[in-house]
Design a protein around this motif. Structure first.
Motif, PDB file in Angstrom:
ATOM      1  N   PRO A 178       0.805  -1.224   0.000  1.00 39.84           N
ATOM      2  CA  PRO A 178       0.000   0.000   0.000  1.00 39.84           C
ATOM      3  C   PRO A 178       0.836   1.272   0.000  1.00 39.84           C
ATOM      4  O   PRO A 178       0.375   2.321  -0.453  1.00 39.84           O
ATOM      5  CB  PRO A 178      -0.817  -0.128   1.293  1.00 39.84           C
ATOM      6  N   HIS A 179       2.077   1.193   0.503  1.00 39.81           N
ATOM      7  CA  HIS A 179       2.935   2.382   0.527  1.00 39.81           C
ATOM      8  C   HIS A 179       3.406   2.777  -0.861  1.00 39.81           C
ATOM      9  O   HIS A 179       3.987   3.852  -1.032  1.00 39.81           O
ATOM     10  CB  HIS A 179       4.145   2.139   1.430  1.00 39.81           C
ATOM     11  N   HIS A 180       3.174   1.922  -1.873  1.00 42.14           N
ATOM     12  CA  HIS A 180       3.552   2.249  -3.247  1.00 42.14           C
ATOM     13  C   HIS A 180       2.354   2.659  -4.097  1.00 42.14           C
ATOM     14  O   HIS A 180       2.510   2.882  -5.293  1.00 42.14           O
ATOM     15  CB  HIS A 180       4.268   1.059  -3.894  1.00 42.14           C
ATOM     16  N   GLY A 181       1.173   2.732  -3.507  1.00 48.47           N
ATOM     17  CA  GLY A 181       0.033   3.196  -4.283  1.00 48.47           C
ATOM     18  C   GLY A 181      -1.171   2.286  -4.160  1.00 48.47           C
ATOM     19  O   GLY A 181      -1.066   1.134  -3.745  1.00 48.47           O
ATOM     20  N   GLU A 182      -2.314   2.806  -4.589  1.00 50.00           N
ATOM     21  CA  GLU A 182      -3.574   2.086  -4.447  1.00 50.00           C
ATOM     22  C   GLU A 182      -3.616   0.789  -5.240  1.00 50.00           C
ATOM     23  O   GLU A 182      -4.242  -0.175  -4.829  1.00 50.00           O
ATOM     24  CB  GLU A 182      -4.728   2.989  -4.895  1.00 50.00           C
ATOM     25  N   GLY A 183      -2.977   0.772  -6.407  1.00 49.90           N
ATOM     26  CA  GLY A 183      -3.097  -0.388  -7.282  1.00 49.90           C
ATOM     27  C   GLY A 183      -1.903  -1.308  -7.284  1.00 49.90           C
ATOM     28  O   GLY A 183      -1.774  -2.143  -8.176  1.00 49.90           O
ATOM     29  N   ASN A 184      -1.015  -1.185  -6.286  1.00 49.78           N
ATOM     30  CA  ASN A 184       0.233  -1.921  -6.341  1.00 49.78           C
ATOM     31  C   ASN A 184       0.240  -3.218  -5.548  1.00 49.78           C
ATOM     32  O   ASN A 184       1.288  -3.827  -5.392  1.00 49.78           O
ATOM     33  CB  ASN A 184       1.398  -1.033  -5.888  1.00 49.78           C
ATOM     34  N   ALA A 198      -7.782  -6.508 -11.651  1.00 54.31           N
ATOM     35  CA  ALA A 198      -6.336  -6.573 -11.896  1.00 54.31           C
ATOM     36  C   ALA A 198      -5.993  -6.050 -13.285  1.00 54.31           C
ATOM     37  O   ALA A 198      -5.042  -5.263 -13.450  1.00 54.31           O
ATOM     38  CB  ALA A 198      -5.841  -8.005 -11.739  1.00 54.31           C
ATOM     39  N   ILE A 199      -6.735  -6.462 -14.289  1.00 51.17           N
ATOM     40  CA  ILE A 199      -6.450  -6.013 -15.648  1.00 51.17           C
ATOM     41  C   ILE A 199      -6.751  -4.531 -15.791  1.00 51.17           C
ATOM     42  O   ILE A 199      -6.032  -3.797 -16.493  1.00 51.17           O
ATOM     43  CB  ILE A 199      -7.228  -6.869 -16.670  1.00 51.17           C
ATOM     44  N   ASP A 200      -7.768  -4.045 -15.096  1.00 52.83           N
ATOM     45  CA  ASP A 200      -8.069  -2.614 -15.102  1.00 52.83           C
ATOM     46  C   ASP A 200      -6.896  -1.821 -14.524  1.00 52.83           C
ATOM     47  O   ASP A 200      -6.497  -0.792 -15.075  1.00 52.83           O
ATOM     48  CB  ASP A 200      -9.337  -2.351 -14.288  1.00 52.83           C
ATOM     49  N   VAL A 201      -6.331  -2.287 -13.417  1.00 51.55           N
ATOM     50  CA  VAL A 201      -5.169  -1.620 -12.818  1.00 51.55           C
ATOM     51  C   VAL A 201      -4.002  -1.585 -13.797  1.00 51.55           C
ATOM     52  O   VAL A 201      -3.376  -0.541 -14.014  1.00 51.55           O
ATOM     53  CB  VAL A 201      -4.751  -2.331 -11.514  1.00 51.55           C
ATOM     54  N   ILE A 202      -3.693  -2.723 -14.400  1.00 48.79           N
ATOM     55  CA  ILE A 202      -2.560  -2.806 -15.323  1.00 48.79           C
ATOM     56  C   ILE A 202      -2.736  -1.835 -16.486  1.00 48.79           C
ATOM     57  O   ILE A 202      -1.813  -1.097 -16.856  1.00 48.79           O
ATOM     58  CB  ILE A 202      -2.393  -4.249 -15.848  1.00 48.79           C
ATOM     59  N   ALA A 211     -10.700   9.610 -20.464  1.00 49.20           N
ATOM     60  CA  ALA A 211     -11.039  10.993 -20.145  1.00 49.20           C
ATOM     61  C   ALA A 211      -9.924  11.760 -19.444  1.00 49.20           C
ATOM     62  O   ALA A 211      -9.949  12.983 -19.403  1.00 49.20           O
ATOM     63  CB  ALA A 211     -12.287  11.032 -19.269  1.00 49.20           C
ATOM     64  N   SER A 212      -8.950  11.033 -18.889  1.00 47.80           N
ATOM     65  CA  SER A 212      -7.948  11.720 -18.065  1.00 47.80           C
ATOM     66  C   SER A 212      -6.577  11.064 -18.198  1.00 47.80           C
ATOM     67  O   SER A 212      -6.483   9.832 -18.313  1.00 47.80           O
ATOM     68  CB  SER A 212      -8.379  11.701 -16.601  1.00 47.80           C
ATOM     69  N   PRO A 213      -5.500  11.869 -18.136  1.00 45.15           N
ATOM     70  CA  PRO A 213      -4.156  11.313 -18.130  1.00 45.15           C
ATOM     71  C   PRO A 213      -3.699  10.879 -16.744  1.00 45.15           C
ATOM     72  O   PRO A 213      -2.596  10.347 -16.587  1.00 45.15           O
ATOM     73  CB  PRO A 213      -3.298  12.482 -18.631  1.00 45.15           C
ATOM     74  N   GLU A 214      -4.525  11.084 -15.732  1.00 46.73           N
ATOM     75  CA  GLU A 214      -4.111  10.755 -14.376  1.00 46.73           C
ATOM     76  C   GLU A 214      -4.151   9.253 -14.137  1.00 46.73           C
ATOM     77  O   GLU A 214      -4.960   8.526 -14.706  1.00 46.73           O
ATOM     78  CB  GLU A 214      -5.002  11.476 -13.351  1.00 46.73           C
ATOM     79  N   ASN A 215      -3.235   8.796 -13.280  1.00 48.28           N
ATOM     80  CA  ASN A 215      -3.225   7.418 -12.824  1.00 48.28           C
ATOM     81  C   ASN A 215      -4.376   7.250 -11.837  1.00 48.28           C
ATOM     82  O   ASN A 215      -4.383   7.874 -10.780  1.00 48.28           O
ATOM     83  CB  ASN A 215      -1.879   7.132 -12.144  1.00 48.28           C
ATOM     84  N   PRO A 216      -5.385   6.429 -12.163  1.00 46.55           N
ATOM     85  CA  PRO A 216      -6.522   6.295 -11.249  1.00 46.55           C
ATOM     86  C   PRO A 216      -6.190   5.481 -10.000  1.00 46.55           C
ATOM     87  O   PRO A 216      -7.007   5.384  -9.090  1.00 46.55           O
ATOM     88  CB  PRO A 216      -7.580   5.591 -12.102  1.00 46.55           C
ATOM     89  N   TYR A 217      -4.987   4.888  -9.958  1.00 45.41           N
ATOM     90  CA  TYR A 217      -4.533   4.124  -8.789  1.00 45.41           C
ATOM     91  C   TYR A 217      -3.175   4.658  -8.359  1.00 45.41           C
ATOM     92  O   TYR A 217      -2.150   3.978  -8.453  1.00 45.41           O
ATOM     93  CB  TYR A 217      -4.444   2.634  -9.134  1.00 45.41           C
ATOM     94  N   ALA A 221      -1.023  12.003  -4.912  1.00 50.11           N
ATOM     95  CA  ALA A 221      -2.042  12.779  -5.615  1.00 50.11           C
ATOM     96  C   ALA A 221      -1.473  13.399  -6.889  1.00 50.11           C
ATOM     97  O   ALA A 221      -0.345  13.899  -6.896  1.00 50.11           O
ATOM     98  CB  ALA A 221      -2.580  13.870  -4.697  1.00 50.11           C
ATOM     99  N   GLY A 222      -2.264  13.350  -7.971  1.00 48.78           N
ATOM    100  CA  GLY A 222      -1.843  13.958  -9.220  1.00 48.78           C
ATOM    101  C   GLY A 222      -0.897  13.136 -10.056  1.00 48.78           C
ATOM    102  O   GLY A 222      -0.416  13.601 -11.095  1.00 48.78           O
ATOM    103  N   GLU A 223      -0.632  11.919  -9.663  1.00 48.26           N
ATOM    104  CA  GLU A 223       0.280  11.061 -10.417  1.00 48.26           C
ATOM    105  C   GLU A 223      -0.308  10.744 -11.784  1.00 48.26           C
ATOM    106  O   GLU A 223      -1.491  10.416 -11.912  1.00 48.26           O
ATOM    107  CB  GLU A 223       0.479   9.762  -9.627  1.00 48.26           C
ATOM    108  N   ARG A 224       0.511  10.850 -12.823  1.00 48.83           N
ATOM    109  CA  ARG A 224       0.051  10.548 -14.172  1.00 48.83           C
ATOM    110  C   ARG A 224       0.179   9.055 -14.478  1.00 48.83           C
ATOM    111  O   ARG A 224       1.046   8.362 -13.938  1.00 48.83           O
ATOM    112  CB  ARG A 224       0.877  11.313 -15.203  1.00 48.83           C
ATOM    113  N   ALA A 225      -0.678   8.579 -15.378  1.00 50.73           N
ATOM    114  CA  ALA A 225      -0.460   7.261 -15.951  1.00 50.73           C
ATOM    115  C   ALA A 225       0.876   7.261 -16.681  1.00 50.73           C
ATOM    116  O   ALA A 225       1.381   8.306 -17.094  1.00 50.73           O
ATOM    117  CB  ALA A 225      -1.598   6.917 -16.908  1.00 50.73           C
ATOM    118  N   HIS A 226       1.468   6.088 -16.835  1.00 50.88           N
ATOM    119  CA  HIS A 226       2.848   5.995 -17.319  1.00 50.88           C
ATOM    120  C   HIS A 226       3.073   6.721 -18.642  1.00 50.88           C
ATOM    121  O   HIS A 226       4.055   7.450 -18.803  1.00 50.88           O
ATOM    122  CB  HIS A 226       3.250   4.527 -17.475  1.00 50.88           C
TER     123      HIS A 226
END
Length: 356
Positions: A178-184, A198-202, A211-217, A221-226
């Motif tokens: 959990p210290h590395h993020g919601e989806g880790n 799991a596939i949604d997270v990946i 709709a958004s460039p943000e990492n949903p997991y 805060a404000g972390e972008r998808a890769h």
């Protein structure tokens, strides 16, 4: 050894060409194995970029971003291994016929015009990173469209939805981070809902949403998808949504890109061991040490998903994760060793598999 698993084949493209009615249990197991190889293939180039950074200049944004992405990819790798075993298979890693080679294409023929290389952090390297992660329909354009990693995962998910009875829940490992993020978190994939999550997270950690460039997991805060994080580093600007047009533009805060050790691109076949361009004996020794550490890690990562006792498997996984730290020291020592006649460029790790 099944030649179809060879890392330089077009197997993913071939699998996706199979009509839905022919996507049987063997198709799903092979697709999941290819997913494992895809996740493995991203780690060496990202690690080379991260390890090459001189941590003293800059505000730490780029270092933090690369580190977060590496941890994401490690969790994606674990989830992909759970996909294989819930289908009754066993992940294959420690074999020279499947380990991704550099420079070379992504496993399975994803983005066939892309050659993935190992080098220090540079504009070209960051451009290559973003092409690995690019979705089919990005909010900001980078290159021409090709079969994406996300499209492949969507095809695999559709097969799971069509045949949820193939989910056995066997040999599932758990590693909570959990210290590395919601989806880790690496979690058991014993239901269709767990597989879908799991596939949604990946997909969305790598590509963002429609709709958004943000990492949903995110880990912060404000972390972008890769994909978008790499494009921001490339442009040296944060993305900002234009309130008038609704379009995302690289017109946000400036990103300070740190200096990096000038690791040269690893050539085809690795650094030469003989001949006039071969490095000195000490450099060769460090190269061999680096490859041995990587090969030992792959063998260690295979073992947890081979045993049926959950407690033993998770102990093996914890030990394997600990071995990852052994990769950095020889890599950074290589990056400090100049290549003769190369204008200041240095050596770097090859990430080549060597049999025991």
């Amino acid at each position: 050894m099944n030649a179809l698993l060879y890392a330089r084949s077009n197997r993913i493209v071939e699998l996706m060409e199979q009509p839905a009615e022919r996507r049987d249990a063997d198709w799903m197991r092979e697709a999941a194995q290819q997913a494992v190889l895809l996740e493995l293939a991203t780690l060496p180039p990202y690690l080379c970029g991260l390890w090459s950074i001189d941590a003293s200049p800059g505000d730490g944004t780029v270092v933090d971003t690369l580190r977060e992405i590496v941890f994401d990819e490690m969790s994606h790798f674990g989830l992909a291994c759970n996909l294989v075993t819930t289908l009754g298979g066993t992940p294959l890693l420690a074999d020279e016929t499947v380990v991704p080679r550099y420079p070379g294409p992504l496993p399975g023929g994803v983005r066939p015009d892309l050659s993935v290389f190992l080098s220090g952090l540079s504009k070209e390297a960051v451009k290559m990173y973003s092409r690995i992660e690019e979705p089919d329909h990005p909010l900001v354009r980078a290159v021409a469209e090709h079969t994406s990693i996300g499209a492949f995962y969507t095809a695999l998910l559709e097969a799971f939805r069509a045949h949820p009875e193939r989910i056995t829940g066997k040999r599932q490992l758990t590693m909570l981070m959990p210290h590395h993020g919601e989806g880790n978190d690496v979690v058991p994939l014993d239901t269709l809902a767990a597989v879908e999550s799991a596939i949604d997270v990946i997909k969305e950690q790598g590509e963002g949403t429609s709709a958004s460039p943000e990492n949903p997991y995110p880990g912060a805060a404000g972390e972008r998808a890769h994909f978008y994080a790499f494009r921001e580093i490339f442009h040296e600007r944060k993305l900002r949504k234009n309130p008038e047009t609704g379009r995302w533009e690289f017109k946000g805060d400036k990103i300070e890109v740190p200096t990096a050790l000038p690791m040269g691109r690893v050539p085809e076949g690795g650094w030469p061991r003989t001949g006039p361009s071969a490095p000195d004996a000490e450099t060769i020794q460090i190269l061999d040490e680096s490859n041995q550490a990587y090969s030992d890690l792959l063998r260690a990562l295979e073992k947890p998903w081979q045993v049926t006792d959950t407690s033993q498997a998770e102990d093996l996984l914890f030990a394997a994760v600990g071995q990852m730290s052994l990769l950095r020291d020889p890599a950074t020592r290589l990056m400090a060793r100049p290549i003769a006649g190369a204008g200041g460029a240095t050596y770097g790790p090859e990430f080549r598999y060597v049999a025991p």
